[in-house]
Design a protein around this motif. Structure first.
Motif, PDB file in Angstrom:
ATOM      1  N   LEU A 243       8.258  90.186  25.165  1.00  0.00           N
ATOM      2  CA  LEU A 243       8.181  91.639  25.017  1.00  0.00           C
ATOM      3  C   LEU A 243       6.884  92.183  25.611  1.00  0.00           C
ATOM      4  CD1 LEU A 243       9.450  91.954  21.323  1.00  0.00           C
ATOM      5  CD2 LEU A 243      10.743  92.472  23.400  1.00  0.00           C
ATOM      6  N   GLU A 244       5.791  91.501  25.316  1.00  0.00           N
ATOM      7  CA  GLU A 244       4.468  91.980  25.720  1.00  0.00           C
ATOM      8  C   GLU A 244       4.313  92.044  27.232  1.00  0.00           C
ATOM      9  OE1 GLU A 244      -0.200  90.517  25.141  1.00  0.00           O
ATOM     10  OE2 GLU A 244       1.416  89.541  24.025  1.00  0.00           O
ATOM     11  N   TYR A 245       4.679  90.972  27.926  1.00  0.00           N
ATOM     12  CA  TYR A 245       4.424  90.883  29.360  1.00  0.00           C
ATOM     13  C   TYR A 245       5.508  91.536  30.207  1.00  0.00           C
ATOM     14  CZ  TYR A 245       0.157  88.258  28.941  1.00  0.00           C
ATOM     15  OH  TYR A 245      -1.149  87.905  28.666  1.00  0.00           O
ATOM     16  N   ASN A 246       6.527  92.053  29.581  1.00  0.00           N
ATOM     17  CA  ASN A 246       7.529  92.824  30.313  1.00  0.00           C
ATOM     18  C   ASN A 246       7.383  94.320  30.073  1.00  0.00           C
ATOM     19  OD1 ASN A 246       9.370  90.949  31.800  1.00  0.00           O
ATOM     20  ND2 ASN A 246       9.485  90.009  29.770  1.00  0.00           N
ATOM     21  N   GLY A 247       6.296  94.721  29.436  1.00  0.00           N
ATOM     22  CA  GLY A 247       6.043  96.141  29.244  1.00  0.00           C
ATOM     23  C   GLY A 247       5.542  96.505  27.869  1.00  0.00           C
ATOM     24  N   GLY A 248       5.701  95.605  26.894  1.00  0.00           N
ATOM     25  CA  GLY A 248       5.139  95.860  25.576  1.00  0.00           C
ATOM     26  C   GLY A 248       3.630  96.012  25.663  1.00  0.00           C
ATOM     27  N   MET A 249       3.016  95.248  26.588  1.00  0.00           N
ATOM     28  CA  MET A 249       1.629  95.485  26.979  1.00  0.00           C
ATOM     29  C   MET A 249       1.709  96.564  28.062  1.00  0.00           C
ATOM     30  SD  MET A 249      -1.165  92.863  28.686  1.00  0.00           S
ATOM     31  CE  MET A 249      -1.127  91.667  27.351  1.00  0.00           C
ATOM     32  N   TRP A 250       1.452  97.773  27.715  1.00  0.00           N
ATOM     33  CA  TRP A 250       1.828  98.944  28.514  1.00  0.00           C
ATOM     34  C   TRP A 250       1.363  98.876  29.958  1.00  0.00           C
ATOM     35  CZ3 TRP A 250      -0.576 102.555  24.281  1.00  0.00           C
ATOM     36  CH2 TRP A 250       0.175 102.437  23.108  1.00  0.00           C
ATOM     37  N   ASN A 251       0.179  98.320  30.192  1.00  0.00           N
ATOM     38  CA  ASN A 251      -0.350  98.302  31.555  1.00  0.00           C
ATOM     39  C   ASN A 251       0.534  97.495  32.502  1.00  0.00           C
ATOM     40  OD1 ASN A 251      -1.357  96.017  29.949  1.00  0.00           O
ATOM     41  ND2 ASN A 251      -2.428  95.408  31.798  1.00  0.00           N
ATOM     42  N   LEU A 252       1.236  96.488  31.972  1.00  0.00           N
ATOM     43  CA  LEU A 252       2.093  95.677  32.834  1.00  0.00           C
ATOM     44  C   LEU A 252       3.365  96.424  33.214  1.00  0.00           C
ATOM     45  CD1 LEU A 252       1.550  92.180  31.208  1.00  0.00           C
ATOM     46  CD2 LEU A 252       0.429  93.188  33.188  1.00  0.00           C
ATOM     47  N   ALA A 253       3.803  97.340  32.372  1.00  0.00           N
ATOM     48  CA  ALA A 253       4.941  98.192  32.737  1.00  0.00           C
ATOM     49  C   ALA A 253       4.592  99.043  33.949  1.00  0.00           C
ATOM     50  CB  ALA A 253       5.327  99.084  31.560  1.00  0.00           C
ATOM     51  N   GLN A 254       3.335  99.462  34.049  1.00  0.00           N
ATOM     52  CA  GLN A 254       2.916 100.293  35.179  1.00  0.00           C
ATOM     53  C   GLN A 254       3.113  99.590  36.514  1.00  0.00           C
ATOM     54  OE1 GLN A 254      -1.150 101.280  33.791  1.00  0.00           O
ATOM     55  NE2 GLN A 254      -0.619 103.362  34.388  1.00  0.00           N
ATOM     56  N   ARG A 255       2.941  98.277  36.542  1.00  0.00           N
ATOM     57  CA  ARG A 255       3.106  97.540  37.803  1.00  0.00           C
ATOM     58  C   ARG A 255       4.539  97.655  38.305  1.00  0.00           C
ATOM     59  NH1 ARG A 255      -1.763  98.048  36.004  1.00  0.00           N
ATOM     60  NH2 ARG A 255      -3.251  96.913  37.255  1.00  0.00           N
ATOM     61  N   TYR A 256       5.486  97.618  37.393  1.00  0.00           N
ATOM     62  CA  TYR A 256       6.890  97.782  37.790  1.00  0.00           C
ATOM     63  C   TYR A 256       7.183  99.231  38.169  1.00  0.00           C
ATOM     64  CZ  TYR A 256       7.403  93.222  35.514  1.00  0.00           C
ATOM     65  OH  TYR A 256       7.282  91.902  35.150  1.00  0.00           O
ATOM     66  N   MET A 257       6.571 100.172  37.459  1.00  0.00           N
ATOM     67  CA  MET A 257       6.772 101.581  37.769  1.00  0.00           C
ATOM     68  C   MET A 257       6.211 101.934  39.140  1.00  0.00           C
ATOM     69  SD  MET A 257       5.773 103.066  33.973  1.00  0.00           S
ATOM     70  CE  MET A 257       6.159 104.791  34.242  1.00  0.00           C
ATOM     71  N   ALA A 258       5.177 101.226  39.578  1.00  0.00           N
ATOM     72  CA  ALA A 258       4.523 101.533  40.847  1.00  0.00           C
ATOM     73  C   ALA A 258       5.280 101.006  42.059  1.00  0.00           C
ATOM     74  CB  ALA A 258       3.110 100.957  40.841  1.00  0.00           C
ATOM     75  N   ALA A 259       6.220 100.087  41.864  1.00  0.00           N
ATOM     76  CA  ALA A 259       6.985  99.539  42.989  1.00  0.00           C
ATOM     77  C   ALA A 259       7.915 100.615  43.560  1.00  0.00           C
ATOM     78  CB  ALA A 259       7.784  98.329  42.526  1.00  0.00           C
ATOM     79  N   PRO A 260       8.378 100.464  44.812  1.00  0.00           N
ATOM     80  CA  PRO A 260       9.210 101.493  45.442  1.00  0.00           C
ATOM     81  C   PRO A 260      10.583 101.674  44.813  1.00  0.00           C
ATOM     82  CG  PRO A 260       8.203 100.055  47.094  1.00  0.00           C
ATOM     83  CD  PRO A 260       7.975  99.417  45.766  1.00  0.00           C
ATOM     84  N   SER A 261      11.140 100.615  44.207  1.00  0.00           N
ATOM     85  CA  SER A 261      12.497 100.686  43.655  1.00  0.00           C
ATOM     86  C   SER A 261      12.660  99.676  42.540  1.00  0.00           C
ATOM     87  CB  SER A 261      13.532 100.396  44.748  1.00  0.00           C
ATOM     88  OG  SER A 261      13.435  99.046  45.176  1.00  0.00           O
ATOM     89  N   GLY A 262      13.800  99.769  41.828  1.00  0.00           N
ATOM     90  CA  GLY A 262      14.091  98.792  40.782  1.00  0.00           C
ATOM     91  C   GLY A 262      14.243  97.392  41.325  1.00  0.00           C
TER      92      GLY A 262
END
Length: 504
Positions: A243-262
């Motif tokens: 949970l934590e490293y897939n976005g529960g740790m909020w900063n790591l969610a940002q890395r996925y949000m910053a990519a061009p697409s899903g």
């Protein structure tokens, strides 16, 4: 440390600040500051995701556990993260990206007001922000302990120097600065880690030390789980880290949000997963061999890696290794500061001050920089006033790992289609119940109650939170909503046909 070592460290700090100034030119608005405008290449996003999970904690607290107990630290830490991030590549990576591309989300918690309701969002925002500021304080202490061990620099001065440099480039450059410094730190970490690995191999006469050292170490050092790290602890931590490293740790969610697409975000996650499974082995083998090189440090094992570096590495290389320690901590801290700033600016302040929503784009960007500065400053203040002995491992395990589950469960499960009927009642109960359980257990642990082991304080809050979320949300009080279902369904694909209009 010799003059050449100080030159290397000073050069590293200079480069980090220069990157912050350069990145400032790429920041035109709040979306650029928090999500890089969705323009970050997938490979940079993946490397940044991987690097943002490290800090000097690894070379202090985890190195100490590797010295005392051996293999187990890789099993319950790096392995759980690597496998968990691989699973998340298929469940969450693309979902985070679509929240940005389809719904204009700039903070990982922004969607919670729609998925549940505003009170649920606020409980998670305040609890998570409080947790993060203490977590980062532990990382300042960890890196200052390393600086003290290598160079005799007082802890307060180490915290001040590293914190000030991190503050400059984080405030100026936003997520672009974070990602670019992550990449530079990836290179530095690679050189420093390989240098230590080669030095240890040379000490033992060849690469075969990797399998020969286990015959010379205590038998328990080769056991996958030992000491306080039981099977229950491992199972709980695996779910927490997933949970934590897939976005529960909020900063790591940002890395996925910053990519061009899903789809690009998914590739980022798979790259990060592979790095987590392989690279920590290079870093841990010298730690596992440490009892044979610097014996008798069980009582002060947090300094074992420092003593090995001073003993085995030449001038200049010690500075590179120390720069690697800085890179770990600064990568994670700057990443956390950016996402906390996003949560404060986008989710917390608008509920306290309605005027935030009426600010111009430049004013919002200025506010984001101010909150980044304030967060880092507060974490440094906590670190400067903390009792450093045992502080790092205590925070990492007894606080962060134990409370991450209750904070992450409603956030992460709420994005999955299987839980569309779960509403705000279950989400709120899950967070409050899990954190309440932790608070009770923590008090009992401080009073030396025997049954409150490390496994108990990590697993019980997670279990209570998960049971409450599922039982209330699916059985006792499901709260289906057409809007919530449409929101969750829109996150399954990059297709614009499934886009749901963003609420004004």
């Amino acid at each position: 440390m010799e003059t050449l070592d100080w030159v290397v460290v000073g050069g590293y700090f200079f480069v980090m600040v220069a990157i912050g100034y350069w990145s400032r030119g790429r920041i035109k608005n709040i979306a650029d500051f928090f999500t890089a405008g969705g323009k970050m290449p997938w490979w940079l996003s993946g490397i940044s995701h991987h690097m943002s999970g490290y800090s000097a904690v690894m070379f202090v607290a985890f190195a100490a556990e590797a010295y005392r107990l051996g293999l187990t630290v890789y099993i319950w830490w790096a392995l759980t993260i690597g496998v968990g991030v691989g699973i998340g590549a298929f469940l969450w990576a693309g979902t985070w990206n679509r929240l940005r591309s389809k719904h204009g989300v700039k903070s990982p918690l922004e969607y919670l007001a729609r998925r549940y309701n505003v009170p649920t969002q606020q409980i998670m925002a305040w609890a998570g922000a409080a947790l993060k500021v203490v977590d980062i304080a532990a990382k300042w202490v960890a890196v200052s302990l390393l600086l003290q061990g290598f160079a005799g620099v007082p802890i307060w001065l180490g915290i001040t120097i590293v914190g000030a440099v991190t503050m400059v480039y984080s405030v100026l450059g936003g997520l672009w600065a974070d990602a670019l410094t992550d990449f530079g730190q990836f290179v530095i970490q690679g050189a420093a880690g390989i240098a230590m690995f080669v030095a240890v191999a040379a000490h033992f006469g060849g690469i075969d030390f990797m399998w020969k050292i286990w015959d010379q170490l205590p038998e328990s050092h080769s056991e996958p789980l030992s000491g306080n790290y039981t099977l229950i602890f491992f199972m709980a931590l695996f779910l927490i880290k997933t949970l934590e490293y897939n976005g529960g740790m909020w900063n790591l969610a940002q890395r996925y949000m910053a990519a061009p697409s899903g789809a690009a975000a998914k590739r980022s996650a798979l790259l990060s997963s592979a790095l987590w499974l392989v690279w920590p082995l290079v870093l841990f083998f010298p730690m596992w061999a440490a009892p044979l090189i610097v014996p008798g440090m069980e009582a002060n094992a947090e300094q074992a890696y420092v003593e090995m570096g001073k003993l085995m590495l030449p001038a200049g290389m010690i500075g590179l290794v120390l720069a690697g320690f800085f890179s770990h901590t600064m990568a994670m801290v700057s990443s956390d500061a950016n996402v906390i700033s996003a949560v404060i600016t986008r989710d917390m302040l608008p509920r306290l001050w309605k005027g935030v929503k009426r600010l111009s784009e430049p004013a919002q960007l200025q506010l984001a920089r101010i909150t980044t500065f304030a967060f880092i400053g507060l974490s440094m203040t906590i670190a400067l006033t903390a009792d450093t002995k045992g502080f790092v491992l205590k925070v990492v395990i007894a606080l962060v790992a134990a409370t991450m589950g209750p904070i992450a469960i409603p956030l992460m499960l709420g994005m999955l289609p299987w839980f569309k009927k779960v509403g705000p009642t279950a989400a709120t109960a899950s967070v409050v119940g899990g954190l309440g359980t932790w608070a009770v257990l923590y008090v009992l642990q401080q009073n030396k109650v025997e049954f409150v082991t490390q496994a108990v304080i990590v697993s019980w809050p997670l279990l209570v939170s998960l049971v409450l979320y599922l039982l209330i949300g699916l059985v006792i009080k499901p709260e289906p909503s057409a809007e919530r279902s449409a929101l969750v369904d829109s996150l399954r694909s990059d297709s614009d046909e499934e886009k749901v209009p963003t609420r004004a």
